[in-house]
Design a protein around this motif. Structure first.
Motif, PDB file in Angstrom:
ATOM      1  N   LEU A  28       0.917  -1.104  -0.094  1.00 39.76           N
ATOM      2  CA  LEU A  28      -0.343  -0.023  -0.206  1.00 39.76           C
ATOM      3  C   LEU A  28       0.941   1.387  -0.131  1.00 39.76           C
ATOM      4  O   LEU A  28       0.491   2.059  -0.668  1.00 39.76           O
ATOM      5  N   LEU A  29       1.881   1.455   0.899  1.00 38.64           N
ATOM      6  CA  LEU A  29       3.067   2.825   1.051  1.00 38.64           C
ATOM      7  C   LEU A  29       3.427   2.488  -0.372  1.00 38.64           C
ATOM      8  O   LEU A  29       3.667   4.201  -0.951  1.00 38.64           O
ATOM      9  N   ALA A  30       3.937   1.666  -0.920  1.00 40.24           N
ATOM     10  CA  ALA A  30       4.760   1.237  -2.323  1.00 40.24           C
ATOM     11  C   ALA A  30       3.536   1.772  -3.140  1.00 40.24           C
ATOM     12  O   ALA A  30       4.293   3.221  -4.589  1.00 40.24           O
ATOM     13  N   ALA A  31       2.132   1.986  -2.798  1.00 39.70           N
ATOM     14  CA  ALA A  31       1.419   2.276  -4.224  1.00 39.70           C
ATOM     15  C   ALA A  31       0.691   4.086  -4.616  1.00 39.70           C
ATOM     16  O   ALA A  31       0.309   4.311  -5.648  1.00 39.70           O
ATOM     17  N   ILE A  32       1.287   4.555  -3.363  1.00 38.95           N
ATOM     18  CA  ILE A  32       1.270   6.153  -3.461  1.00 38.95           C
ATOM     19  C   ILE A  32       1.776   6.160  -3.650  1.00 38.95           C
ATOM     20  O   ILE A  32       2.950   7.268  -3.732  1.00 38.95           O
ATOM     21  N   PRO A  33       1.512   6.952  -5.265  1.00 43.59           N
ATOM     22  CA  PRO A  33       2.387   8.778  -5.821  1.00 43.59           C
ATOM     23  C   PRO A  33       3.124   9.448  -4.859  1.00 43.59           C
ATOM     24  O   PRO A  33       1.915  10.283  -4.267  1.00 43.59           O
ATOM     25  N   GLU A  34       4.304   9.992  -5.131  1.00 39.44           N
ATOM     26  CA  GLU A  34       4.515  11.217  -3.983  1.00 39.44           C
ATOM     27  C   GLU A  34       4.243  12.205  -5.057  1.00 39.44           C
ATOM     28  O   GLU A  34       4.232  13.180  -4.013  1.00 39.44           O
ATOM     29  N   GLU A  35       3.579  12.033  -5.928  1.00 37.72           N
ATOM     30  CA  GLU A  35       3.014  13.607  -7.104  1.00 37.72           C
ATOM     31  C   GLU A  35       1.741  14.082  -6.295  1.00 37.72           C
ATOM     32  O   GLU A  35       1.367  15.018  -5.983  1.00 37.72           O
ATOM     33  N   TRP A  36       1.112  12.507  -5.856  1.00 37.45           N
ATOM     34  CA  TRP A  36      -0.687  13.135  -5.052  1.00 37.45           C
ATOM     35  C   TRP A  36       0.187  13.704  -3.687  1.00 37.45           C
ATOM     36  O   TRP A  36      -1.206  14.274  -3.099  1.00 37.45           O
ATOM     37  N   ALA A  37       0.691  12.651  -2.750  1.00 39.61           N
ATOM     38  CA  ALA A  37       0.721  13.745  -1.738  1.00 39.61           C
ATOM     39  C   ALA A  37       1.695  14.839  -1.354  1.00 39.61           C
ATOM     40  O   ALA A  37       1.425  15.431   0.138  1.00 39.61           O
ATOM     41  N   ARG A  38       2.125  15.367  -2.432  1.00 39.92           N
ATOM     42  CA  ARG A  38       3.183  16.779  -2.665  1.00 39.92           C
ATOM     43  C   ARG A  38       2.051  17.887  -3.871  1.00 39.92           C
ATOM     44  O   ARG A  38       2.892  18.623  -2.974  1.00 39.92           O
ATOM     45  N   MET A  39       1.004  17.316  -3.342  1.00 39.73           N
ATOM     46  CA  MET A  39       0.293  17.884  -4.727  1.00 39.73           C
ATOM     47  C   MET A  39      -0.581  19.416  -3.822  1.00 39.73           C
ATOM     48  O   MET A  39      -1.263  18.614  -2.577  1.00 39.73           O
ATOM     49  N   PRO A  40      -0.083  20.399  -4.358  1.00 38.36           N
ATOM     50  CA  PRO A  40      -1.383  21.495  -3.642  1.00 38.36           C
ATOM     51  C   PRO A  40      -2.836  21.289  -3.150  1.00 38.36           C
ATOM     52  O   PRO A  40      -3.441  20.812  -3.913  1.00 38.36           O
ATOM     53  N   ALA A  81      -5.027   4.377 -11.567  1.00 36.50           N
ATOM     54  CA  ALA A  81      -2.951   3.471 -11.683  1.00 36.50           C
ATOM     55  C   ALA A  81      -3.439   2.738  -9.867  1.00 36.50           C
ATOM     56  O   ALA A  81      -2.931   1.856 -10.859  1.00 36.50           O
ATOM     57  N   PHE A  82      -4.507   3.180  -8.833  1.00 34.48           N
ATOM     58  CA  PHE A  82      -4.234   2.270  -7.649  1.00 34.48           C
ATOM     59  C   PHE A  82      -5.120   1.228  -8.021  1.00 34.48           C
ATOM     60  O   PHE A  82      -4.621  -0.227  -8.066  1.00 34.48           O
ATOM     61  N   LYS A  83      -5.816   1.474  -9.392  1.00 30.31           N
ATOM     62  CA  LYS A  83      -7.014   0.338  -8.963  1.00 30.31           C
ATOM     63  C   LYS A  83      -6.582  -0.680  -9.943  1.00 30.31           C
ATOM     64  O   LYS A  83      -6.857  -2.189 -10.459  1.00 30.31           O
ATOM     65  N   ARG A  84      -5.559  -0.171 -10.945  1.00 30.06           N
ATOM     66  CA  ARG A  84      -5.216  -1.413 -12.429  1.00 30.06           C
ATOM     67  C   ARG A  84      -4.576  -2.230 -11.188  1.00 30.06           C
ATOM     68  O   ARG A  84      -3.954  -3.486 -11.991  1.00 30.06           O
ATOM     69  N   ASP A  85      -3.828  -2.050 -10.047  1.00 35.18           N
ATOM     70  CA  ASP A  85      -3.508  -2.575  -9.326  1.00 35.18           C
ATOM     71  C   ASP A  85      -4.202  -3.770  -9.046  1.00 35.18           C
ATOM     72  O   ASP A  85      -4.357  -3.781  -7.375  1.00 35.18           O
ATOM     73  N   SER A  86      -4.862  -4.299  -9.383  1.00 35.83           N
ATOM     74  CA  SER A  86      -5.627  -5.501  -9.327  1.00 35.83           C
ATOM     75  C   SER A  86      -5.512  -6.506  -7.863  1.00 35.83           C
ATOM     76  O   SER A  86      -6.012  -6.428  -6.494  1.00 35.83           O
ATOM     77  N   ALA A  87      -3.566  -7.031  -7.889  1.00 35.38           N
ATOM     78  CA  ALA A  87      -3.220  -8.239  -6.889  1.00 35.38           C
ATOM     79  C   ALA A  87      -3.890  -6.875  -4.645  1.00 35.38           C
ATOM     80  O   ALA A  87      -4.350  -7.390  -3.994  1.00 35.38           O
ATOM     81  N   LEU A  88      -3.079  -5.826  -5.591  1.00 32.33           N
ATOM     82  CA  LEU A  88      -3.366  -4.770  -4.314  1.00 32.33           C
ATOM     83  C   LEU A  88      -4.216  -4.040  -4.138  1.00 32.33           C
ATOM     84  O   LEU A  88      -4.409  -4.624  -2.638  1.00 32.33           O
TER      85      LEU A  88
END
Length: 233
Positions: A28-40, A81-88
């Motif tokens: 879960l941690l690895a699947a979180i894009p950093e650009e989303w976490a830092r988006m204004p 992108a998160f949804k496409r990782d179906s296993a996760l």
């Protein structure tokens, strides 16, 4: 979850460490894009208070809460992108659904579940420095709340505050937001990654957040929130 004792004060709740299996949580941690976490932040959470600077960002794939949140192309692409990782996606949802239902089965059987529809909504949520939640009990339709702490930048009081009203016997039937001066801090569930706060929503389950980031400009606080709602047909 079944082995975790119920804390009784100021109202019944569970604090479960290592809520998700380590491998699932790491994925879960690895699947979180950093650009989303830092988006204004783009849109104020105008339903939690009058402060126009009270802002946050939400990641979800359904049509709810669009009146509160700006659904930018970036947010939509991140969730796709998160949804496409179906296993996760399947592992996270299956684990939470299985554990929540198993832990709460005794509670659920006390009600005639045939008379109501129960739905589960799970969202990955990012809060920013200006965000805060005054004491409230949640909407009356909510049955169970699960708040999983995922990651956060440094700061004070990053967890969830459990409140007790100063007026004896005060309850809220509707889930309105209240003045913190009318409450005392009874407990605080510290923000620890992979720790979950679980509670059944009742008329006295007052809680909120009031964190103080060390670096407000670049601050982000991420939780995975899975809630069960009941709706009568």
């Amino acid at each position: 979850i079944r082995e975790t004792p119920v804390a009784r004060e100021p109202w019944p709740h569970l604090v479960v460490d290592e809520f998700l299996p380590p491998s699932v949580f790491d994925a879960l941690l690895a699947a979180i894009p950093e650009e989303w976490a830092r988006m204004p932040a783009t849109q104020p959470r105008n339903w939690v208070g009058p402060d126009p600077d009270n802002a946050g960002a939400l990641l979800h794939d359904d049509g709810t809460n669009t009146q509160y949140w700006r659904r930018s192309d970036l947010l939509l692409s991140v969730f796709d992108a998160f949804k496409r990782d179906s296993a996760l996606h399947a592992a996270v949802n299956a684990q939470m659904e299985t554990d929540i239902k198993a832990a709460m089965q005794g509670f659920m059987t006390r009600f005639d579940m045939r008379a109501m529809n129960v739905r589960q909504i799970t969202r990955l949520v990012r809060d920013v420095a200006a965000y805060g939640l005054r004491p409230h009990t949640d909407a009356a339709a909510k049955l169970i709340s699960v708040i999983l702490y995922v990651r956060s930048d440094p700061g004070d009081h990053l967890g969830t505050i459990l409140y007790q009203p100063t007026e004896a016997g005060f309850v809220d039937l509707h889930g309105s937001f209240h003045d913190p001066e009318d409450f005392k801090v009874a407990a605080e569930v510290a923000f620890t990654p992979n720790r979950a706060l679980i509670f059944v929503r009742k008329h006295h389950t007052f809680h909120g957040v009031a964190f103080k980031p060390a670096d407000p400009q670049h601050f982000a606080r991420i939780t995975l929130q899975s809630n069960l709602f009941m709706q009568r047909p």
